[in-house]
Design a protein around this motif. Structure first.
Motif, PDB file in Angstrom:
ATOM      1  N   GLY A  35      -2.397 -31.550 -22.695  1.00 21.40           N
ATOM      2  CA  GLY A  35      -1.196 -30.716 -22.586  1.00 21.40           C
ATOM      3  C   GLY A  35      -1.509 -29.231 -22.571  1.00 21.40           C
ATOM      4  O   GLY A  35      -0.750 -28.424 -22.052  1.00 21.40           O
ATOM      5  N   LYS A  36      -2.640 -28.854 -23.136  1.00 23.88           N
ATOM      6  CA  LYS A  36      -3.099 -27.465 -23.126  1.00 23.88           C
ATOM      7  C   LYS A  36      -4.585 -27.494 -22.809  1.00 23.88           C
ATOM      8  O   LYS A  36      -5.325 -28.294 -23.367  1.00 23.88           O
ATOM      9  CB  LYS A  36      -2.841 -26.802 -24.478  1.00 23.88           C
ATOM     10  CG  LYS A  36      -3.092 -25.307 -24.475  1.00 23.88           C
ATOM     11  CD  LYS A  36      -2.713 -24.665 -25.793  1.00 23.88           C
ATOM     12  CE  LYS A  36      -1.240 -24.567 -26.013  1.00 23.88           C
ATOM     13  NZ  LYS A  36      -0.513 -23.575 -25.293  1.00 23.88           N
ATOM     14  N   GLU A  37      -4.986 -26.642 -21.883  1.00 24.61           N
ATOM     15  CA  GLU A  37      -6.391 -26.559 -21.482  1.00 24.61           C
ATOM     16  C   GLU A  37      -6.868 -25.113 -21.601  1.00 24.61           C
ATOM     17  O   GLU A  37      -6.103 -24.180 -21.345  1.00 24.61           O
ATOM     18  CB  GLU A  37      -6.580 -27.015 -20.026  1.00 24.61           C
ATOM     19  CG  GLU A  37      -6.258 -28.466 -19.762  1.00 24.61           C
ATOM     20  CD  GLU A  37      -7.336 -29.423 -20.234  1.00 24.61           C
ATOM     21  OE1 GLU A  37      -8.391 -28.974 -20.730  1.00 24.61           O
ATOM     22  OE2 GLU A  37      -7.102 -30.642 -20.112  1.00 24.61           O
ATOM     23  N   HIS A  38      -8.125 -24.951 -21.974  1.00 26.81           N
ATOM     24  CA  HIS A  38      -8.740 -23.623 -21.994  1.00 26.81           C
ATOM     25  C   HIS A  38      -9.298 -23.359 -20.600  1.00 26.81           C
ATOM     26  O   HIS A  38     -10.033 -24.186 -20.057  1.00 26.81           O
ATOM     27  CB  HIS A  38      -9.845 -23.556 -23.048  1.00 26.81           C
ATOM     28  CG  HIS A  38     -10.381 -22.187 -23.229  1.00 26.81           C
ATOM     29  ND1 HIS A  38      -9.703 -21.215 -23.910  1.00 26.81           N
ATOM     30  CD2 HIS A  38     -11.515 -21.623 -22.783  1.00 26.81           C
ATOM     31  CE1 HIS A  38     -10.403 -20.105 -23.893  1.00 26.81           C
ATOM     32  NE2 HIS A  38     -11.514 -20.314 -23.213  1.00 26.81           N
ATOM     33  N   ASP A  52      -5.546 -19.763 -22.575  1.00 26.04           N
ATOM     34  CA  ASP A  52      -5.057 -21.129 -22.690  1.00 26.04           C
ATOM     35  C   ASP A  52      -3.967 -21.307 -21.643  1.00 26.04           C
ATOM     36  O   ASP A  52      -3.167 -20.404 -21.399  1.00 26.04           O
ATOM     37  CB  ASP A  52      -4.500 -21.401 -24.080  1.00 26.04           C
ATOM     38  CG  ASP A  52      -5.600 -21.539 -25.116  1.00 26.04           C
ATOM     39  OD1 ASP A  52      -6.700 -22.015 -24.765  1.00 26.04           O
ATOM     40  OD2 ASP A  52      -5.370 -21.179 -26.278  1.00 26.04           O
ATOM     41  N   ALA A  53      -3.953 -22.470 -21.026  1.00 21.26           N
ATOM     42  CA  ALA A  53      -2.940 -22.788 -20.014  1.00 21.26           C
ATOM     43  C   ALA A  53      -2.220 -24.057 -20.447  1.00 21.26           C
ATOM     44  O   ALA A  53      -2.848 -25.020 -20.897  1.00 21.26           O
ATOM     45  CB  ALA A  53      -3.586 -22.995 -18.649  1.00 21.26           C
ATOM     46  N   ASP A  54      -0.907 -24.052 -20.303  1.00 16.27           N
ATOM     47  CA  ASP A  54      -0.135 -25.267 -20.508  1.00 16.27           C
ATOM     48  C   ASP A  54      -0.215 -26.069 -19.221  1.00 16.27           C
ATOM     49  O   ASP A  54      -0.079 -25.517 -18.131  1.00 16.27           O
ATOM     50  CB  ASP A  54       1.323 -24.942 -20.829  1.00 16.27           C
ATOM     51  CG  ASP A  54       1.472 -24.266 -22.179  1.00 16.27           C
ATOM     52  OD1 ASP A  54       0.665 -24.555 -23.084  1.00 16.27           O
ATOM     53  OD2 ASP A  54       2.399 -23.456 -22.336  1.00 16.27           O
ATOM     54  N   VAL A  55      -0.436 -27.355 -19.346  1.00 12.89           N
ATOM     55  CA  VAL A  55      -0.452 -28.240 -18.183  1.00 12.89           C
ATOM     56  C   VAL A  55       0.890 -28.960 -18.182  1.00 12.89           C
ATOM     57  O   VAL A  55       1.227 -29.661 -19.128  1.00 12.89           O
ATOM     58  CB  VAL A  55      -1.619 -29.233 -18.232  1.00 12.89           C
ATOM     59  CG1 VAL A  55      -1.612 -30.133 -17.009  1.00 12.89           C
ATOM     60  CG2 VAL A  55      -2.942 -28.485 -18.338  1.00 12.89           C
ATOM     61  N   ARG A  74       0.963 -18.458 -19.951  1.00 15.70           N
ATOM     62  CA  ARG A  74       2.157 -17.895 -20.593  1.00 15.70           C
ATOM     63  C   ARG A  74       2.203 -16.368 -20.590  1.00 15.70           C
ATOM     64  O   ARG A  74       3.271 -15.792 -20.468  1.00 15.70           O
ATOM     65  CB  ARG A  74       2.276 -18.400 -22.028  1.00 15.70           C
ATOM     66  CG  ARG A  74       2.471 -19.882 -22.117  1.00 15.70           C
ATOM     67  CD  ARG A  74       3.846 -20.261 -21.667  1.00 15.70           C
ATOM     68  NE  ARG A  74       3.969 -21.718 -21.658  1.00 15.70           N
ATOM     69  CZ  ARG A  74       4.924 -22.355 -21.045  1.00 15.70           C
ATOM     70  NH1 ARG A  74       5.830 -21.702 -20.387  1.00 15.70           N
ATOM     71  NH2 ARG A  74       4.965 -23.662 -21.074  1.00 15.70           N
ATOM     72  N   ASP A  75       1.079 -15.713 -20.773  1.00 15.12           N
ATOM     73  CA  ASP A  75       1.079 -14.255 -20.924  1.00 15.12           C
ATOM     74  C   ASP A  75       0.461 -13.528 -19.736  1.00 15.12           C
ATOM     75  O   ASP A  75      -0.008 -12.404 -19.875  1.00 15.12           O
ATOM     76  CB  ASP A  75       0.336 -13.868 -22.212  1.00 15.12           C
ATOM     77  CG  ASP A  75       1.044 -14.391 -23.452  1.00 15.12           C
ATOM     78  OD1 ASP A  75       2.292 -14.353 -23.473  1.00 15.12           O
ATOM     79  OD2 ASP A  75       0.360 -14.844 -24.385  1.00 15.12           O
ATOM     80  N   LEU A  89     -12.263 -25.023 -15.821  1.00 12.58           N
ATOM     81  CA  LEU A  89     -12.011 -25.562 -17.151  1.00 12.58           C
ATOM     82  C   LEU A  89     -13.378 -25.857 -17.743  1.00 12.58           C
ATOM     83  O   LEU A  89     -14.001 -26.877 -17.400  1.00 12.58           O
ATOM     84  CB  LEU A  89     -11.171 -26.829 -17.061  1.00 12.58           C
ATOM     85  CG  LEU A  89      -9.668 -26.643 -16.864  1.00 12.58           C
ATOM     86  CD1 LEU A  89      -9.346 -26.040 -15.533  1.00 12.58           C
ATOM     87  CD2 LEU A  89      -8.948 -27.930 -17.087  1.00 12.58           C
ATOM     88  N   PRO A  90     -13.871 -24.970 -18.611  1.00 14.98           N
ATOM     89  CA  PRO A  90     -15.249 -25.131 -19.119  1.00 14.98           C
ATOM     90  C   PRO A  90     -15.530 -26.483 -19.754  1.00 14.98           C
ATOM     91  O   PRO A  90     -16.637 -26.986 -19.666  1.00 14.98           O
ATOM     92  CB  PRO A  90     -15.374 -24.001 -20.145  1.00 14.98           C
ATOM     93  CG  PRO A  90     -14.363 -22.977 -19.713  1.00 14.98           C
ATOM     94  CD  PRO A  90     -13.240 -23.768 -19.124  1.00 14.98           C
TER      95      PRO A  90
END
Length: 94
Positions: A35-38, A52-55, A74-75, A89-90
């Motif tokens: 649900g959240k990926e770096h 961080d990105a929301d998927v 988000r920002d 996505l590391p």
């Protein structure tokens, strides 16, 4: 050997109060995300940042045969992630 999951941004959509949506989307019958990926974003000018990105799965009608996921920062603003930026996505592999 697996390669890190990465993609090139071909478009972005800013929704105030929600965030910056990155395109392309990814079919969930081929990819699995949390649900959240770096993510690491490398802009065409060479500058990079991590976030961080929301998927999310967009709500569309008619209901698609295969749902797709999108990454939402988000920002971030459109100028932060210009078209041509590379997103990786590391912690994930393709």
């Amino acid at each position: 050997m697996s390669t890190p999951f990465q993609f090139t941004v071909t478009d972005t959509f800013l929704i105030e109060g929600r965030g910056l949506i990155l395109y392309p989307f990814f079919p969930l019958d081929r990819y699995r995300f949390d649900g959240k990926e770096h993510v690491r974003v490398q802009r065409p000018d060479g500058r990079q940042f991590e976030s961080d990105a929301d998927v999310e799965i967009p709500c569309v009608r008619p209901t698609p045969k295969v749902f797709q996921a999108t990454f939402v920062l988000r920002d971030a603003h459109k100028e932060d992630v210009p078209v041509g930026s590379r997103v990786s996505l590391p912690g994930k592999t393709a």
